[in-house]
Design a protein around this motif. Structure first.
Motif, mmCIF file in Angstrom:
data_model
loop_
_atom_site.group_PDB
_atom_site.id
_atom_site.type_symbol
_atom_site.label_atom_id
_atom_site.label_comp_id
_atom_site.label_asym_id
_atom_site.label_seq_id
_atom_site.Cartn_x
_atom_site.Cartn_y
_atom_site.Cartn_z
ATOM 1 N N TYR A 103 7.449 -0.313 11.082
ATOM 2 C CA TYR A 103 7.920 0.683 10.122
ATOM 3 C C TYR A 103 9.415 0.912 10.358
ATOM 4 O O TYR A 103 9.840 1.149 11.491
ATOM 5 N N PRO A 104 10.231 0.853 9.316
ATOM 6 C CA PRO A 104 11.684 0.987 9.496
ATOM 7 C C PRO A 104 12.126 2.357 9.993
ATOM 8 O O PRO A 104 13.199 2.485 10.563
ATOM 9 N N ASN A 105 11.303 3.406 9.781
ATOM 10 C CA ASN A 105 11.719 4.752 10.180
ATOM 11 C C ASN A 105 11.161 5.161 11.543
ATOM 12 O O ASN A 105 11.197 6.333 11.903
ATOM 13 N N THR B 15 0.844 -1.193 0.000
ATOM 14 C CA THR B 15 0.000 0.000 0.000
ATOM 15 C C THR B 15 0.879 1.242 0.000
ATOM 16 O O THR B 15 1.927 1.277 0.634
ATOM 17 N N ARG B 16 0.437 2.259 -0.715
ATOM 18 C CA ARG B 16 1.129 3.539 -0.703
ATOM 19 C C ARG B 16 0.636 4.358 0.481
ATOM 20 O O ARG B 16 -0.390 4.037 1.095
ATOM 21 N N ASN B 17 1.354 5.424 0.800
ATOM 22 C CA ASN B 17 0.855 6.352 1.809
ATOM 23 C C ASN B 17 -0.494 6.902 1.356
ATOM 24 O O ASN B 17 -0.691 7.218 0.189
ATOM 25 N N ALA C 183 -1.404 1.960 5.766
ATOM 26 C CA ALA C 183 -0.732 2.744 4.736
ATOM 27 C C ALA C 183 0.785 2.574 4.798
ATOM 28 O O ALA C 183 1.363 2.366 5.866
ATOM 29 N N GLY C 184 1.432 2.658 3.639
ATOM 30 C CA GLY C 184 2.882 2.584 3.564
ATOM 31 C C GLY C 184 3.442 1.254 4.036
ATOM 32 O O GLY C 184 4.494 1.218 4.677
ATOM 33 N N ARG D 49 1.700 9.061 6.342
ATOM 34 C CA ARG D 49 1.136 7.798 5.888
ATOM 35 C C ARG D 49 -0.380 7.903 5.712
ATOM 36 O O ARG D 49 -0.944 7.353 4.766
ATOM 37 N N ARG D 50 -1.025 8.590 6.632
ATOM 38 C CA ARG D 50 -2.494 8.688 6.586
ATOM 39 C C ARG D 50 -2.982 9.500 5.385
ATOM 40 O O ARG D 50 -3.942 9.106 4.711
#
Length: 358
Positions: free
Chosen positions: A209-211, A133-135, A153-154, A305-306
């Motif tokens: 999430y990696p970040n 999914t994209r942001n 998202a993301g 992301r949202r």
């Protein structure tokens, strides 16, 4: 034979004409043929979005040509060929026509999936399926074993062709909620960059999430075991309404309760609105963004992301501002305006990029 039957049943399902027994047969066939599960999922998603007039026009044109060919061969079906052009379209598509249109699209998507998966050269062929999914977007899917997954998202979920046969293992980047089908003989395992989660059948949320500073596994009901990648034998078993957090990097800050180990800790779930069923960790499933004493910088990542935007801070002091609140139906501009009522800052929007300054 199985493959032909699967696409026949998929066409009937999409047309809304499948009986309960046929839906059950389709589910059993997809479980027995996991290689066809991904194309079937793509087909269902395509059909769901095929309200686009152009897509309907393509399908209906193909259907009309098919009917005309059959009529020319003397097969009695549909309106007489001479009356097709004069016929007034009905508001409701007849049952047989909906089935034929669904079958046409099923064939088109099946061919496209075959080209994408089997038609590529050996160097391009993948051993895994991937759903991403994209942001600004979310999705849900059903895996070949019946497990349901909601992807935030993301995020990206991958699983192998042998899923449901040799193993039940998936890899997650981002966030997902799982409702796992029970199978005591074949555990369900989620791999993330820092943590593995093992279950037999339950409902839980994983955020990786990696970040972000931590990776989390949140248990709603049932039982799960979480373990560090570099300490696989030291599994932590969670009870319902508990979550485990693992530091993604040495600089990440963890709560003061973590006295036993610098790497991970267990915490009870958070609630909002004084409601035991309103769980912060899974609020995204209800399309809510819940934040409590959260820095503007951390909140901005979740807003990116949202809303599918990029947020940049011009001043570190503004990024350190703390906020508490809930966003549900607000647009990104309405959300920022609400935050301005709490703290003094300005912002500018340039397309999908937002610049925050004092």
């Amino acid at each position: 034979m199985n493959e032909h039957r699967i696409w026949e049943l998929m066409a009937k399902k999409l047309a809304g004409e499948a009986a309960v027994a046929e839906l059950q047969e389709l589910e059993q066939l997809l479980r027995a043929n996991p290689d066809l599960h991904f194309p079937a999922t793509v087909l269902a998603a395509y059909w769901k979005k095929s309200v686009d007039p152009a897509a309907k026009s393509i399908a209906e044109t193909a259907h009309e040509k098919h009917i005309l060919r059959m009529q020319q061969q003397g097969i009695p079906i549909g309106l007489p060929a001479a009356e097709v052009a004069e016929a007034t379209p009905a508001v409701r598509i007849p049952t047989y026509r909906r089935y034929m249109i669904a079958a046409t699209i099923a064939g088109m998507v099946m061919a496209a999936c075959w080209w994408m998966i089997a038609g590529r050269g050996p160097a391009e062929r993948s051993d895994t399926y991937e759903v991403a999914t994209r942001n600004g977007t979310r999705t849900q899917l059903q895996l070949p074993d019946g497990t349901r997954v909601w992807l935030n998202a993301g995020s990206k979920l991958t699983y192998g062709h042998a899923f449901g046969q040799v193993n039940r293992e998936v890899t997650l980047i981002g966030e997902a909620f799982f409702d796992v089908t029970k199978n005591a003989e074949q555990p369900f395992i989620i791999h993330t960059a820092k943590m593995d989660v093992k279950v037999l059948g339950t409902q839980f949320n994983v955020k990786a999430y990696p970040n972000e500073p931590t990776t989390e596994a949140t248990l709603i009901q049932g039982s799960i075991e979480a373990s560090l990648k570099d300490r696989p034998r030291e599994a932590i078993r969670l009870k319902p309404h508990e979550k485990v957090l693992i530091r993604n990097n040495p600089e990440a800050s963890l709560p003061a309760e973590d006295t036993s180990t610098p790497a991970l800790f267990i915490q009870t779930l958070s609630h909002y609105n004084n409601n035991a069923d309103a769980i912060v960790e899974t609020s995204w499933m209800e399309n809510k963004l819940v934040f409590r004493e959260e820095s503007f910088a951390a909140l901005a990542k979740r807003m990116e992301r949202r809303y599918g935007v990029t947020i940049r801070f011009e001043d570190p002091a503004t990024a350190a501002l703390q906020f508490t609140g809930i966003f549900e139906k607000e647009t990104v501009q309405q959300a920022l305006n609400a935050l301005q009522l709490i703290a003094a800052f300005d912002y500018t929007i340039e397309g999908t990029q937002i610049i925050i300054n004092q």
